[in-house]
Structure formats: C-alpha cells, structure tokens
Design an enzyme around this catalytic site. Structure first.
Site, PDB file in Angstrom:
ATOM      1  N   SER A 101       0.557  66.133 -83.389  1.00  0.00           N
ATOM      2  CA  SER A 101      -0.623  66.602 -84.101  1.00  0.00           C
ATOM      3  C   SER A 101      -0.480  66.258 -85.590  1.00  0.00           C
ATOM      4  O   SER A 101      -0.406  65.081 -85.928  1.00  0.00           O
ATOM      5  CB  SER A 101      -0.827  68.098 -83.859  1.00  0.00           C
ATOM      6  OG  SER A 101      -2.107  68.513 -84.272  1.00  0.00           O
ATOM      7  N   ASP A 145      -8.551  64.847 -75.300  1.00  0.00           N
ATOM      8  CA  ASP A 145      -8.190  65.691 -76.436  1.00  0.00           C
ATOM      9  C   ASP A 145      -9.459  66.059 -77.195  1.00  0.00           C
ATOM     10  O   ASP A 145     -10.036  65.231 -77.901  1.00  0.00           O
ATOM     11  CB  ASP A 145      -7.210  64.933 -77.336  1.00  0.00           C
ATOM     12  CG  ASP A 145      -6.562  65.816 -78.400  1.00  0.00           C
ATOM     13  OD1 ASP A 145      -7.171  66.840 -78.756  1.00  0.00           O
ATOM     14  OD2 ASP A 145      -5.467  65.462 -78.861  1.00  0.00           O
ATOM     15  N   HIS A 201      -5.042  68.207 -76.013  1.00  0.00           N
ATOM     16  CA  HIS A 201      -4.138  68.064 -77.160  1.00  0.00           C
ATOM     17  C   HIS A 201      -2.698  68.464 -76.822  1.00  0.00           C
ATOM     18  O   HIS A 201      -1.751  67.989 -77.440  1.00  0.00           O
ATOM     19  CB  HIS A 201      -4.661  68.910 -78.318  1.00  0.00           C
ATOM     20  CG  HIS A 201      -4.092  68.570 -79.650  1.00  0.00           C
ATOM     21  ND1 HIS A 201      -4.055  67.287 -80.159  1.00  0.00           N
ATOM     22  CD2 HIS A 201      -3.526  69.360 -80.607  1.00  0.00           C
ATOM     23  CE1 HIS A 201      -3.500  67.293 -81.358  1.00  0.00           C
ATOM     24  NE2 HIS A 201      -3.169  68.533 -81.653  1.00  0.00           N
TER      25      HIS A 201
END
Length: 724
Positions: free
Chosen positions: A594, A669, A701
């Site tokens: 991330s 995602d 994600h």
C-alpha cells in the site's frame, strides 16, 4: 489509506504441530504455528461488575453466552445458548450485540462484506427473557447497519440506500426516505470515500431519548464512476462504484433529522457551501441538540456546529484550525452535566485533551507535555476521572493513565515497559489490560481501578515456548541521525547465530504513511521476517519523517510534498546501514504494501543507486489515481499543487529504475486501484526497463483468501532469495 498487512499479525488459538527448527511458509500461512491467544468477545454489562462472553458447554459442546463476574471470572448466569437461536429451521449465529437495556440481541445472518467497514445481512432480534426471535424486516432484501433504539423498542436499518425503522412490538416498518438509488443517492450510509477515509459506514444516529434519528444523505450523482472487471463468470462483469479522485467532484452531503412522533424530517443548516466535508455527527446529552462537524475541503478548518433538532438551525460552537490539516477522531465526549464537553487536539503541537463549556469556551487543557494522547478510554463521571493511553514514557511505548478533569491527580496505571492497552468495565471499577513487548507476547490481566492485578486471563506461555523452539530472537531497536540532522527510530531482526564479522544482505520493510508507526515496543511479530532471518538476512524497519507519535511537526512536515522526505529518509537509512561493518552494502533491498508499496516504487526509481531490489505490493504509483479525502488532505488538489503530485509519483520516474523490481496487485482492489500498477507497468515498458510483475485475480487490497497468501509469499520469497 490503511495498511493491509493484518494477515501477518495472526491472532487466534496457539497451535503447535510437528514442531520444526526451521520456519516454513506453511507454518506462517497455513498451520498457524505462531498464533497467540487473545481474550475476545468480552462485553461489559451495565452494572460494571459483570461481563458477557461466549463459552462452550464441555458436556454438550453447545456454545452459550454467559454473564461472568469480573472479580473471579466465575459464571454468574447463562443467558442463552446456540440451541435457542433457531428461527423457522434457520440456525442463527451466536453473538453479543446487546440492546442498551441488555434485554435483546441483534443477530446478523448470512453477513456479506461490501467494503472495509460495510456489510449487509438478514437481521433478527432475540428476546433473552422470552426466547422469541423476530426478523427485523419481513420484506425482500438484506439490511445494513441494523441498530436498536435506546429503549430497544425499535430497530433502524438501511436497505437499497433508504432508511427504515421497525417497531418491534407491532412489526410495522416505516420507510423514512424514498429517494435512495445505487450510485446516486445514499441515505443512512456512507459513500465509498467517507467509509474509507473518515472510517465509518453506518451514517444514522438515534437521539438519546429515541424520538429522533439524525442521518446523512449523500448525493453522489456528480461523482464519477470507477469500473472494475470481475472475472469469475463465463462473461466477465463490470463492477461500477462512485470513487472521487483528487480535484474531482465529491458527493454533496447533507444532514437530516427525522422525528418519529411527528413523522417529519428537518434539514440541518450546515451552510451554503456544498464542496465541504461532514466527517462526524454526534448527539449531545440534550435530545434536541445535535453536534455536526463541518470541515472545509482543504481539511484545515473544522467547525463544531450545534444544531437545533426541532428547527434545523445551527450555530458555530467552536472552530479548530491548523496550518497543515486536522485529523478526525471520535474523542468528542459530552458530559452528563449538560454543561461541558472534552475533545483532543494537536493545537499545541502534540495531541492532548481539552475541556470546554457548551458555549465553546475553553475551561482548561487537561493533559500537556511533549508526548501524545493516543487513545481515550472514557470518563468516570462520578469521580470526574478520565482514562487514556499515551506515549509519555516513549514514542515507542504506550501506557495507561488516569487523570482528574481538573488536570490533577495524574496516575500511571500500567507498570510494564512496552505497549499497554485497556478495556474498562462500564463503571470503570475494573479493566482488562493487554500488555506486550518485543520480548513478551500478549499478557492479559484483569485489574481493579487502582491498577492492581486481580487475575491473569492469558499469559501466552506457549507462544514463548514456540519462539524458543524456532530460535526466534527479539527485534533490536536503534536510532541514527541523518545528514539533515534528523533522528530516526528503527528496529533490526538478526539471525540467531549473528556473526558481527560477517556481511549480511538487508531487506528493509516500510509503510511510512502519515501518522503511522512500525517501530514500537510491542509483540506484533511478522514471522516472515523471522523466516528471512533464519536464511541469513537482516530485516530492518525505519520510521521516516511523516510517521506519527513524535508531535505534529514531525508528522505533518510532508505536507504538500507527500513522498519527498519519506524516501529521502529511507535512502538515508539504507546508506547508514551500508556503513555498518556487518552489512553488505551492495545487497540492500526494500519492500512494502500500500503506502509501503508506493515507497518501494520510489526507492527503486529515486533511490535506484542505493537499493538492489524492491517489492511493491498494491502501490499508489500516481497520486492523481487515489481518492480525494486522503490525497487532498496532504497535497491539496492537483490543480493547486501539480508539482506535489508529479514530483513524487513513481510513474513519472520509470526511466530511472535500476536493479530488480517486483510489482504485485489484486485486480479487484477497490482502494488502491489496479490501474496504479497497470499504468506503472506501461511506463516501465515504454522506458524499456525490465521488471517482474504478478496480479491476483478478483482479489482486493488485502490479497488474501484460500491459498492466496501462501502463493504470494512464496513468490515474494523466491524473488528475495534470487534477487537480493
């Protein structure tokens, strides 16, 4: 944006089977070898002397909900069992979602996750005394966010973007709104960006007397749609949802108050500006007075509006400003005297507690110092004692304190160095203390109000034995000063047989996003790191500028140039490591997920001369691709600050990539879109730069489910072994 690395911090029951001296990926991701025990499902009852938990009858193996005494842990009463939860041959799940009067339970059946915090289910109400089960709605379609009224006579919920109330006595279902429509109007629920960035999904709130419901209305018709391809079916389907990107239109948000007796709806006056945020609403102790948070789009001005629920009129009670931005939290608390409230603020450079009267006048600052209040646990209003967690001992540690609302009689309740968190009983006469450190797995005790241990609930002794059997060594903390004179904190994991005369390759792990922290004195083992240490790698993590708990200036200095100072610090950390006698400076790598994936992408481009290899999982590669609330909080809009976006987006530095790079993303995602990796791949291809990539079909994600985690880490591990 939130870090998605939870799969590595495994929680559950300890399971040690076929103990091995060497860690395997199966141990971590399949067998649960290193799991620690926790104390879960404990809910304090209103009397403050008992709590409920889910137990198992050893004779029948039936699960049941018990009321237990805090003092000795003995079962005082069996409230109901799994066998009671059958409705028309439907076996409902057991739970402890009590009504405020503790007479009823809400049960969610066939719960279906939507985004991070949202879900829908078929809801039922179980009456503990009569054992009667009633569906919240008899009409078609699952419900969302079902919530009891304060007296448990009604349940409000959302279905098909409209708000409803069911009268449990009559079964009558009242539809409060009628204009709800997918991807257009949402009543009583949050849109995607509010759910993700302001951290709430349920967007309606009962008044204290249960006669009114305040609710959000999101008009997202002008918000542009984002499309994701889903590949399960013969013909792939397109999933579309509203996702505002920086500089684009947000939902127009309004607040409304429905009066159940009059069956009328008033609109709260939040001003004429529509390009703004309403990050919170909260009822005061007065059932006719609602507090609405109003924030400008730059997120550096926050008004606390007091709204008259009868008329909708409002007045500004308090205004908070910041030269950078304001972080939203849930700390606002209205006292039962009806005359005061307290909240937390960074106005003096550190997060502290402030007491105000209802006219918005400051009464006093309750806590102060060069440290942060990190969590408020609540206030015992009989003794005017506030309980909180803070970093007063060290930014790397957390302790529990009590203090009088006068700002006096501060008492440190926790005694062990490390990370301490607490769960208090309803009357604050007891609390469950969860302590851990790099050397101590979660050690959970029941304490009285003085901080004295009444009994040990879990010591996780088995987890310590497992670590010993696998030769796992604790993280070692260090700090160093950069060439710019900035002191940074880090930790290092060394092989058990570490030889200071040997040179080791280093894999750095980073998240590094605003307000985050990885370097902390807590257990939170990432056993993949220990796996690498067993294979003669050093694993290092450094918290760069922009991370949290060292004051507002340290955290907010990345404002308008997100990524610039963060990657400078990670490069400096790598160079510092390279100077250590036991480090092979030609074999330093970095990986992250991330925001950490974003950092890894910057490291192999802007820091290509320092890092041999990096791995980016689910990275932002162009800040123009992310959402409005998060990105504009730190960068403002692309129209106002194009350099802040472009000078620190990896996609613009593809031609600088050297070394080895692995790019990983899930195709579904909804948070950091697959688009980020697709377009970064295209930039790398057009720059004729070699790299490796992997995508995970229909994964979000977190990139998990089935064998996904072990497959992913097999791939990452192979890359590390071959390329570093």
């Amino acid at each position: 944006m939130k870090r998605y690395f939870l799969v590595l911090f495994l929680i559950g029951a300890t399971c040690l089977a076929n103990a091995q001296s060497e860690i395997t990926l199966e141990d971590i991701y399949k067998k649960g070898t290193f799991r620690t025990k926790s104390v879960q499902g404990l809910r304090s009852m209103n009397d403050g002397k008992t709590y409920v938990s889910i137990e198992i009858d050893t004779a029948t193996q039936d699960r049941f909900v018990a009321r237990n005494n805090y003092k000795d842990g003995e079962i005082a009463e069996r409230l109901f069992s799994q066998a009671d939860l059958v409705y028309e041959d439907i076996k409902l799940p057991i739970g402890t979602d009590f009504s405020a009067n503790e007479e009823k339970i809400l049960i969610a059946h066939e719960r279906e996750a939507i985004y991070r915090r949202s879900s829908k289910a078929y809801y039922y109400v179980f009456d503990i005394k009569s054992k009667k089960i009633t569906p919240v709605s008899t009409k078609e379609g699952k419900q969302m966010y079902a919530t009891f009224s304060p007296d448990a006579s009604k349940v409000a919920f959302v279905r098909d973007n409209n708000l409803f109330v069911t009268d449990l006595a009559t079964g009558a279902e009242t539809q409060i709104t009628t204009d709800g429509k997918y991807n257009e109007i949402i009543n009583g629920g949050a849109d995607w960006v509010y759910e993700e960035e302001f951290a709430f999904a349920k967007a309606f709130f009962w008044s204290p007397d249960g006669n009114k419901i305040a609710f959000y209305r999101f008009d997202e018709r002008e918000v542009r749609e984002f499309s994701m391809m889903m590949y399960e079916d013969l013909y792939p389907t397109v999933y579309k949802f509203k996702y505002p990107k920086p500089g684009e239109k947000n939902s127009v948000v309004s607040i409304h108050i429905y009066d159940l007796e009059k069956k009328t709806t008033k609109t709260a006056d939040v001003g004429t500006e529509t390009d703004q945020y309403i990050p919170r609403v909260k009822w005061t102790q007065d059932p006719n007075l609602l507090c609405v948070f109003r924030m400008n789009r730059h997120q550096n001005n926050l008004d606390y509006l007091f709204v008259d629920a009868e008329t909708g009129s409002s007045k500004v009670a308090l205004t908070e400003t910041d030269k950078y931005y304001i972080d939203i939290n849930d700390d606002l608390t209205f006292l039962e005297d009806g005359k005061h409230f307290f909240l937390t603020s960074e106005r003096d450079g550190y997060n502290h507690v402030y007491l105000y009267n209802m006219d918005g006048e400051l009464v006093r600052q309750i806590t102060d110092g060069d440290w942060e209040v990190t969590r408020l646990y609540g206030v015992n209003q009989k003794t005017n004692t506030l309980y909180y967690q803070s970093t007063e001992s060290s930014p790397l540690e957390r302790d529990i304190y009590s203090i009088n609302l006068s700002g006096k009689k501060k008492t440190k309740l926790s005694t062990q160095k490390g990370t301490n968190s607490a769960t208090f009983s309803e009357d604050f006469s007891y609390y469950i203390l969860n302590h851990s450190s790099v050397e101590t797995p979660p050690y959970i005790t029941l304490n009285n109000a003085k901080g004295e241990v009444e009994r040990v609930l879990e010591d996780n002794a088995e987890a310590l034995k497992v670590n010993e059997q696998y030769g796992i060594t604790p993280r070692e903390f260090f700090s160093f000063t950069t060439s710019e004179g900035v002191e940074l904190n880090g930790y290092m994991i060394k092989p058990a047989d570490f030889d200071p005369n040997k040179k080791y390759p280093v894999l750095m792990y980073v998240y590094g996003g605003p307000g985050s922290q990885n370097v902390a004195n807590s257990w939170n083992h990432n056993y993949w790191f220990d796996f690498l240490a067993q294979h003669d790698y050093l694993v290092v993590c450094v918290d760069n500028r922009g991370t949290g708990f060292r004051g507002a200036e340290f955290k907010k200095m990345t404002y308008l140039q997100l990524g610039k100072y963060e990657i400078i610090d990670q490069i400096e950390a790598a160079k510092w490591l390279g100077k250590q006698s036991y480090v092979d400076e030609d074999r330093i790598g970095l990986w992250g997920w991330s925001y950490g994936g974003y950092m890894a992408s910057l490291a192999i481009t802007k820091g290509a001369d320092v890092f041999k290899s990096t791995i980016a999982v689910a990275p932002v590669t162009n800040w123009r691709f992310y959402d409005t609330i998060y990105t504009e909080r730190y960068l403002r809009t692309p129209q106002e600050n194009p350099e802040g976006y472009d000078n620190n987006s990896p996609i613009n530095f593809a031609d600088k990539l050297k070394g080895n790079f692995l790019l990983v993303h899930g195709t579904a995602d909804d948070n950091v879109h697959f688009q980020n990796s697709v377009m970064f791949s295209e930039a790398l291809i057009q720059a004729n730069v070699p790299f490796e990539q992997a995508y995970y079909p229909n994964k979000n994600h977190g990139i998990y489910g089935g064998n996904t985690s072990i497959h992913l880490f097999n791939k990452i591990t192979k890359f590390v072994f071959e390329k570093l």
